[in-house]
Design an enzyme around this catalytic site. Structure first.
Site: not given
Length: 231
Positions: A165-166, A169, A196-198, A203
């Protein structure tokens, strides 16, 4: 008695948690992996298996990774076979980027509200100056007959939990996409677990299309070995 804070200038807004300046740089770098990175890659793959609840399928060893990714006989050219980008981070600047005929490392500085607490720092210590391995992406070329162009298939993309969350990725996946464009490839593709909803949102936020109508078909283990004696 504690000293009182000085008054704010009338034209200056008070400092609140939302307006407090970000003062903690996180220096990041993406580079081509080498055989010396195998221990880190192995640990990262195991953490990924734990996250995906697939440790019962984990059979990778450092030796098998080294021999398949970095063979001593006829070593593959990067981007024409299995390729790994390593993500490193540090609270201190990296050395100047060195030109490389295959890939010039990508460096980026993130400014965060707080330093990143890394409880596994010693396990992922890369080299001096507080550099740690924070993630990786493994990909290789494939081919699209509909486009009549090669592309990249991303097998694994993983960032350690404390560095998520930075934007790291996105930095990894963007590096693969940029390399595909540079080589004139037609697409980059990968799969994502449906729970894996997040990851799916991440994506889609990058412009990727999630194709629910496709299903993965796989031959492995005994089902694959059964073909050894097939006429």
């Amino acid at each position: 008695m504690a000293a009182a804070a000085g008054p704010h200038h009338p034209s200056e807004p008070p400092i609140t948690p939302n307006t407090r300046p970000k003062t903690h740089p996180l220096f990041s770098q993406i580079r081509l992996a080498t055989i010396s990175d195998v221990p880190y890659i192995h640990k990262l793959i195991h953490q990924m298996a734990e996250f995906e609840q697939l440790t019962h399928l984990f059979a990778t060893t450092e030796s098998s990774l080294a021999s398949s990714l970095f063979p001593t006989q006829n070593p593959p050219t990067p981007f024409h076979s299995f390729t790994v980008f390593i993500l490193e981070t540090s609270p201190n600047p990296f050395p100047p980027i060195q030109e490389n005929p295959n890939f010039t490392p990508i460096q980026k500085t993130l400014i965060l509200d707080n330093p990143v607490p890394d409880p596994e720092k010693e396990r992922f210590w890369s080299y001096g100056n507080d550099v740690v391995v924070s993630g990786f992406v493994l990909f290789f070329p494939n081919y699209s007959t509909f486009l009549a162009k090669p592309g990249f298939y991303v097998e694994d993309l993983f960032v350690r939990e404390c560095y998520r969350r930075k934007g790291l990725g996105k930095m990894l996946l963007s590096a693969v996409a940029k390399q595909a464009v540079k080589m004139g490839f037609g697409r980059v593709e990968w799969v994502v677990l449906d729970w894996n909803v997040n990851a799916i949102r991440f994506y889609e936020g990058m412009g990727a299309k999630v194709l629910p109508e496709w299903r993965i078909c796989r031959l492995t283990g005994e089902a694959l070995e059964a073909y050894n004696n097939t006429n």
